[in-house]
Enzyme design. Structure first.
Site, PDB file in Angstrom:
ATOM      1  N   ASP A   1      54.771  -6.661  73.161  1.00  0.00           N
ATOM      2  CA  ASP A   1      53.804  -6.541  72.067  1.00  0.00           C
ATOM      3  C   ASP A   1      52.676  -5.645  72.548  1.00  0.00           C
ATOM      4  O   ASP A   1      52.300  -5.681  73.721  1.00  0.00           O
ATOM      5  CB  ASP A   1      53.251  -7.915  71.678  1.00  0.00           C
ATOM      6  CG  ASP A   1      54.277  -8.768  70.949  1.00  0.00           C
ATOM      7  OD1 ASP A   1      55.146  -8.206  70.262  1.00  0.00           O
ATOM      8  OD2 ASP A   1      54.200 -10.008  71.055  1.00  0.00           O
TER       9      ASP A   1
ATOM     10  N   ASP B   1      57.596  -6.279  64.498  1.00  0.00           N
ATOM     11  CA  ASP B   1      56.903  -7.380  63.806  1.00  0.00           C
ATOM     12  C   ASP B   1      56.279  -6.891  62.496  1.00  0.00           C
ATOM     13  O   ASP B   1      56.385  -7.555  61.460  1.00  0.00           O
ATOM     14  CB  ASP B   1      55.799  -7.963  64.688  1.00  0.00           C
ATOM     15  CG  ASP B   1      56.317  -8.592  65.966  1.00  0.00           C
ATOM     16  OD1 ASP B   1      57.472  -9.053  66.000  1.00  0.00           O
ATOM     17  OD2 ASP B   1      55.539  -8.636  66.947  1.00  0.00           O
TER      18      ASP B   1
END
Length: 172
Positions: A124, A146
């Site tokens: 991330d 995401d």
């Protein structure tokens, strides 16, 4: 061939997601913030998530993580992919809805690739200020996969709502 064209979106999401993650892994040390933009609103950083959204499931044993975070999502993505390409779904969904599903497949596949090839850990790298909403100073860090999933789900829900309203109007 038209039935398979939404998979171009899936492929684009996967490529953008994996290239961005490779750049982050190469240039930014894990656990650090490399760039802060817009008075700290946006951080480009490098964190790893060994769970799912909001770090749910991080305490699970690896066997459970493989089942819940690899095998189950792979089956769900295969089912959604089949739905996109099937003739029956073409009759029951709009082209826009199939493109939304393809965005979900692309995002899901992008994170699944990480789970398989990065020891169950998803890269991330996007962190935004949350201004204290919901008791959080920063929104949980995320990535392109995401974002594709969330935006595609929102668009799909809106589309299903609009289609439902259209069908109700036609009945009246």
């Amino acid at each position: 061939m038209r039935r398979y064209s939404p998979f171009l979106l899936s492929l684009a999401v996967i490529v953008l997601d994996q290239v961005s993650k490779a750049l982050i892994v190469h240039f930014i040390p894990e656990g650090s913030v490399a760039v802060s933009l817009f008075s700290g609103f946006l951080w480009i950083c490098h964190v790893r998530n060994d769970a799912v959204a909001f770090s749910f499931g991080s305490a699970l044993p690896d066997a459970a993580k493989y089942a819940l975070f690899v095998a189950l999502p792979a089956a769900v993505l295969a089912a959604i992919g089949y739905m996109i390409a099937s003739r029956k779904a073409e009759k029951e969904t709009t082209a826009f809805q199939r493109w939304c599903l393809a965005g979900i497949v692309g995002g899901g596949a992008g994170n699944l690739i990480d789970r398989i090839f990065r020891s169950l850990r998803v890269v991330d790298w996007i962190s935004t200020d949350n201004y204290g909403w919901f008791g959080m100073e920063r929104f949980p860090t995320y990535n392109i996969a995401d974002a594709a999933i969330v935006l595609s789900v929102i668009a799909l829900i809106i589309s299903l709502f609009v289609e439902g309203r259209r069908k109700d109007v036609k009945k009246d």
